[in-house]
Design a protein around this motif. Structure first.
Motif, PDB file in Angstrom:
ATOM      1  N   TYR A 138       9.186 -14.865  -7.901  1.00 48.19           N
ATOM      2  CA  TYR A 138       9.097 -13.425  -8.131  1.00 48.19           C
ATOM      3  C   TYR A 138       8.697 -12.733  -6.829  1.00 48.19           C
ATOM      4  CZ  TYR A 138       9.035 -14.906 -12.996  1.00 48.19           C
ATOM      5  OH  TYR A 138       9.355 -15.479 -14.205  1.00 48.19           O
ATOM      6  N   VAL A 139       9.442 -11.681  -6.502  1.00 46.67           N
ATOM      7  CA  VAL A 139       9.120 -10.874  -5.328  1.00 46.67           C
ATOM      8  C   VAL A 139       8.335  -9.656  -5.790  1.00 46.67           C
ATOM      9  CG1 VAL A 139      10.033  -9.563  -3.377  1.00 46.67           C
ATOM     10  CG2 VAL A 139      11.200 -11.649  -4.136  1.00 46.67           C
ATOM     11  N   GLU A 140       7.153  -9.458  -5.209  1.00 49.15           N
ATOM     12  CA  GLU A 140       6.307  -8.327  -5.580  1.00 49.15           C
ATOM     13  C   GLU A 140       6.713  -7.089  -4.788  1.00 49.15           C
ATOM     14  OE1 GLU A 140       2.074 -10.102  -6.862  1.00 49.15           O
ATOM     15  OE2 GLU A 140       2.562 -10.412  -4.743  1.00 49.15           O
ATOM     16  N   VAL A 141       6.798  -5.966  -5.500  1.00 51.34           N
ATOM     17  CA  VAL A 141       7.187  -4.687  -4.903  1.00 51.34           C
ATOM     18  C   VAL A 141       6.062  -3.687  -5.147  1.00 51.34           C
ATOM     19  CG1 VAL A 141       8.932  -2.863  -4.825  1.00 51.34           C
ATOM     20  CG2 VAL A 141       9.593  -5.212  -5.443  1.00 51.34           C
ATOM     21  N   ASP A 142       5.621  -2.993  -4.089  1.00 48.50           N
ATOM     22  CA  ASP A 142       4.515  -2.048  -4.265  1.00 48.50           C
ATOM     23  C   ASP A 142       5.026  -0.640  -4.551  1.00 48.50           C
ATOM     24  OD1 ASP A 142       5.387  -0.985  -1.867  1.00 48.50           O
ATOM     25  OD2 ASP A 142       3.481  -1.204  -0.815  1.00 48.50           O
ATOM     26  N   HIS A 143       4.119   0.327  -4.605  1.00 44.13           N
ATOM     27  CA  HIS A 143       4.474   1.687  -4.999  1.00 44.13           C
ATOM     28  C   HIS A 143       5.308   2.411  -3.946  1.00 44.13           C
ATOM     29  CE1 HIS A 143       1.007   2.409  -2.402  1.00 44.13           C
ATOM     30  NE2 HIS A 143       1.384   3.668  -2.314  1.00 44.13           N
ATOM     31  N   LYS A 144       5.402   1.837  -2.745  1.00 42.41           N
ATOM     32  CA  LYS A 144       6.258   2.415  -1.708  1.00 42.41           C
ATOM     33  C   LYS A 144       7.635   1.772  -1.673  1.00 42.41           C
ATOM     34  CE  LYS A 144       2.214   3.170   1.248  1.00 42.41           C
ATOM     35  NZ  LYS A 144       1.555   2.817   2.554  1.00 42.41           N
ATOM     36  N   GLY A 145       7.870   0.813  -2.559  1.00 40.72           N
ATOM     37  CA  GLY A 145       9.137   0.092  -2.564  1.00 40.72           C
ATOM     38  C   GLY A 145       9.175  -1.055  -1.592  1.00 40.72           C
ATOM     39  N   VAL A 146       8.034  -1.426  -1.020  1.00 42.90           N
ATOM     40  CA  VAL A 146       7.965  -2.521  -0.042  1.00 42.90           C
ATOM     41  C   VAL A 146       7.889  -3.853  -0.788  1.00 42.90           C
ATOM     42  CG1 VAL A 146       6.636  -3.568   1.829  1.00 42.90           C
ATOM     43  CG2 VAL A 146       6.828  -1.066   1.663  1.00 42.90           C
ATOM     44  N   ARG A 147       8.800  -4.768  -0.451  1.00 39.73           N
ATOM     45  CA  ARG A 147       8.762  -6.121  -1.013  1.00 39.73           C
ATOM     46  C   ARG A 147       7.883  -6.958  -0.092  1.00 39.73           C
ATOM     47  NH1 ARG A 147      15.093  -6.990  -2.897  1.00 39.73           N
ATOM     48  NH2 ARG A 147      15.506  -4.788  -3.404  1.00 39.73           N
ATOM     49  N   PHE A 148       6.687  -7.250  -0.548  1.00 40.92           N
ATOM     50  CA  PHE A 148       5.678  -7.769   0.375  1.00 40.92           C
ATOM     51  C   PHE A 148       5.300  -9.220   0.161  1.00 40.92           C
ATOM     52  CE2 PHE A 148       3.470  -5.864  -3.218  1.00 40.92           C
ATOM     53  CZ  PHE A 148       2.510  -6.813  -3.545  1.00 40.92           C
ATOM     54  N   ALA A 149       5.624  -9.817  -0.975  1.00 42.28           N
ATOM     55  CA  ALA A 149       5.202 -11.206  -1.192  1.00 42.28           C
ATOM     56  C   ALA A 149       6.090 -11.853  -2.234  1.00 42.28           C
ATOM     57  CB  ALA A 149       3.745 -11.263  -1.628  1.00 42.28           C
ATOM     58  N   THR A 150       6.238 -13.177  -2.132  1.00 42.62           N
ATOM     59  CA  THR A 150       6.964 -13.977  -3.117  1.00 42.62           C
ATOM     60  C   THR A 150       5.986 -14.951  -3.753  1.00 42.62           C
ATOM     61  OG1 THR A 150       9.023 -13.816  -1.849  1.00 42.62           O
ATOM     62  CG2 THR A 150       8.876 -15.568  -3.493  1.00 42.62           C
ATOM     63  N   VAL A 151       5.916 -14.918  -5.082  1.00 48.11           N
ATOM     64  CA  VAL A 151       4.976 -15.761  -5.810  1.00 48.11           C
ATOM     65  C   VAL A 151       5.731 -16.579  -6.851  1.00 48.11           C
ATOM     66  CG1 VAL A 151       3.012 -14.229  -5.448  1.00 48.11           C
ATOM     67  CG2 VAL A 151       4.487 -13.891  -7.437  1.00 48.11           C
ATOM     68  N   SER A 152       5.155 -17.699  -7.207  1.00 48.61           N
ATOM     69  CA  SER A 152       5.816 -18.582  -8.181  1.00 48.61           C
ATOM     70  C   SER A 152       5.530 -18.171  -9.615  1.00 48.61           C
ATOM     71  CB  SER A 152       5.374 -20.027  -7.951  1.00 48.61           C
ATOM     72  OG  SER A 152       3.971 -20.146  -8.078  1.00 48.61           O
ATOM     73  N   GLN A 153       4.394 -17.500  -9.851  1.00 50.53           N
ATOM     74  CA  GLN A 153       4.037 -17.054 -11.181  1.00 50.53           C
ATOM     75  C   GLN A 153       3.935 -15.533 -11.197  1.00 50.53           C
ATOM     76  OE1 GLN A 153       0.449 -19.070 -12.382  1.00 50.53           O
ATOM     77  NE2 GLN A 153       1.498 -20.998 -12.780  1.00 50.53           N
ATOM     78  N   ALA A 154       4.484 -14.942 -12.252  1.00 48.97           N
ATOM     79  CA  ALA A 154       4.479 -13.486 -12.357  1.00 48.97           C
ATOM     80  C   ALA A 154       3.068 -12.984 -12.673  1.00 48.97           C
ATOM     81  CB  ALA A 154       5.443 -13.032 -13.446  1.00 48.97           C
ATOM     82  N   PRO A 155       2.572 -11.996 -11.912  1.00 45.61           N
ATOM     83  CA  PRO A 155       1.272 -11.405 -12.248  1.00 45.61           C
ATOM     84  C   PRO A 155       1.326 -10.731 -13.618  1.00 45.61           C
ATOM     85  CG  PRO A 155       1.983 -10.787 -10.027  1.00 45.61           C
ATOM     86  CD  PRO A 155       3.154 -11.418 -10.697  1.00 45.61           C
ATOM     87  N   LYS A 156       0.197 -10.687 -14.286  1.00 42.28           N
ATOM     88  CA  LYS A 156       0.145 -10.077 -15.609  1.00 42.28           C
ATOM     89  C   LYS A 156       0.302  -8.561 -15.526  1.00 42.28           C
ATOM     90  CE  LYS A 156      -2.826 -13.626 -17.662  1.00 42.28           C
ATOM     91  NZ  LYS A 156      -4.106 -13.902 -18.357  1.00 42.28           N
ATOM     92  N   ASN A 157       0.944  -8.011 -16.570  1.00 37.36           N
ATOM     93  CA  ASN A 157       1.088  -6.560 -16.731  1.00 37.36           C
ATOM     94  C   ASN A 157       1.869  -5.898 -15.602  1.00 37.36           C
ATOM     95  OD1 ASN A 157      -0.504  -6.684 -19.110  1.00 37.36           O
ATOM     96  ND2 ASN A 157      -2.376  -6.519 -17.897  1.00 37.36           N
ATOM     97  N   VAL A 158       2.763  -6.648 -14.965  1.00 36.17           N
ATOM     98  CA  VAL A 158       3.659  -6.068 -13.951  1.00 36.17           C
ATOM     99  C   VAL A 158       5.087  -6.226 -14.459  1.00 36.17           C
ATOM    100  CG1 VAL A 158       4.425  -6.112 -11.551  1.00 36.17           C
ATOM    101  CG2 VAL A 158       2.053  -6.697 -12.111  1.00 36.17           C
ATOM    102  N   PRO A 159       5.822  -5.119 -14.672  1.00 35.51           N
ATOM    103  CA  PRO A 159       7.174  -5.209 -15.244  1.00 35.51           C
ATOM    104  C   PRO A 159       8.157  -5.930 -14.326  1.00 35.51           C
ATOM    105  CG  PRO A 159       6.316  -2.959 -15.355  1.00 35.51           C
ATOM    106  CD  PRO A 159       5.407  -3.721 -14.455  1.00 35.51           C
TER     107      PRO A 159
END
Length: 264
Positions: A138-159
Motif C-alpha cells: 500500500y502506498v500512503e498518500v497525504d493531504h497534499k497528494g504526496v505519495r510518501f511511503a509504501t507499507v505492507s499493511q494498510a493503516p487503520k481507518n484510511v480509505p
C-alpha cells in the motif's frame, strides 16, 4: 546719589568677563589606543577559539521529537549530525535537506542548536488520508497528494483509493484531460472534506471520472459524491441526510441542493 549695589556690581562684572571658556576635548593618548586595540584583538581571538577550537561548545548529543511511525534512531541516522564538531559550524540547512531526501515520511523538520552541546531535530510526519494498492503493498498518500511511503499493511481507518475509470469510452476523457495525478489530488480533496464520522467509516473511495467520485462505507453503504467541488456543502448535507435516514443504504449528495437517499 547712591552707588550701585553689590548685586549690580556682580552682574556688571559677569557681563564684562563673558561666558566661561568651553572645556577643550583632549585626544586619547597613543598608548591608550594601542591598549584598547590589543584588548579587542584578544577578545575576538578568544571568542573564535571558544567557538571553533575549544571543547566547550561541541556537539555531544542529538535529540529527536515528533516521531510517530519513524523512530528517533531512524531520524538520527538520516540526519548524520557531525557529533564532535563545533556547534557553530553545524550546517542546519544541510541536515534538513538530508532528512527530507532520505525520509519522505517527514513533512516538516526544524533543526535547532541547543547550546552548549545539543542539536535538536523536531519533525512532523505526514499523515495518510488515502491508500493506493501497489504490488501487494500500500502506498500512503497525504493531504497534499504526496505519495510518501509504501507499507505492507494498510493503516487503520484510511480509505483505499480505486481508479476504476475505463481508458476507453466517455470516462477516458477524464484521464486525457486531467491525468491520473490530478484525479488522485481530486480524491485527496474529497477525503479532506468528509465529515469525521464518515471518514472513519469509509473503506474505499472510487473515482470513475473527474466528476464521479463515490464512497463505499462499512456495511455495504454507498455515497455518490460527484466532483470535489462544494465539498463542505456536501459534507454538511450528508451528515444531515444520514441523521434523517439512518437505515438508508445509498446516499447521493452529488448535487447538494437536491440530496437523496434510498435502500432502507
Amino acid at each position: 546719589m547712591a552707588g550701585p549695589t553689590t548685586a549690580e556690581r556682580g552682574e556688571r562684572q559677569q557681563e564684562s568677563s563673558g561666558p566661561p571658556p568651553a572645556r577643550r576635548w583632549r585626544r586619547p593618548r597613543v598608548r591608550t589606543i594601542v591598549i584598547l586595540a590589543v584588548l579587542v584583538v584578544l577578545l575576538s581571538a578568544g571568542a573564535l577559539w571558544a567557538l571553533y577550537g575549544s571543547n566547550w561548545l561541541r556537539v555531544e548529543r542529538v535529540s529527536v521529537s515528533g516521531t510517530r511511525v519513524l523512530t528517533p534512531a531512524d531520524v538520527r541516522e538520516a540526519a548524520s549530525v557531525p557529533v564532535g564538531d563545533p556547534m557553530i559550524s553545524v550546517d542546519t540547512d544541510a541536515i534538513e535537506a538530508r532528512l527530507r531526501q532520505k525520509l519522505p515520511r517527514i513533512d516538516t523538520v526544524d533543526v535547532v542548536r541547543s547550546w552548549p552541546h545539543g542539536i535538536g531535530l523536531r519533525v512532523t510526519e505526514r499523515t495518510p488520508v488515502l491508500l493506493v494498492r501497489k504490488a501487494g503493498n500500500y502506498v500512503e498518500v497525504d493531504h497534499k497528494g504526496v505519495r510518501f511511503a509504501t507499507v505492507s499493511q494498510a493503516p487503520k481507518n484510511v480509505p483505499l483509493l480505486e481508479l476504476t475509470a475505463s481508458r476507453s469510452g466517455s470516462a477516458a476523457a477524464s484521464f486525457r484531460r486531467f491525468g491520473t495525478d490530478r484525479l488522485v489530488r481530486e480524491a485527496v480533496t474529497v477525503a479532506g472534506d468528509l465529515p469525521a464520522a464518515v471518514a472513519q467509516d469509509t473503506r474505499t473511495l472510487q473515482i470513475r471520472s473527474y466528476d464521479a467520485v463515490s464512497l463505499e462505507l462499512s456495511g455495504g453503504r454507498t455515497v455518490l459524491w460527484g466532483s470535489g467541488e462544494n465539498g463542505r456543502d456536501k459534507a454538511r448535507v450528508l451528515t444531515a441526510l444520514m441523521k434523517a435516514a439512518p437505515d438508508a443504504r445509498h446516499f447521493d449528495v452529488s448535487v447538494p441542493t437536491a440530496p437523496a437517499s434510498s435502500g432502507s
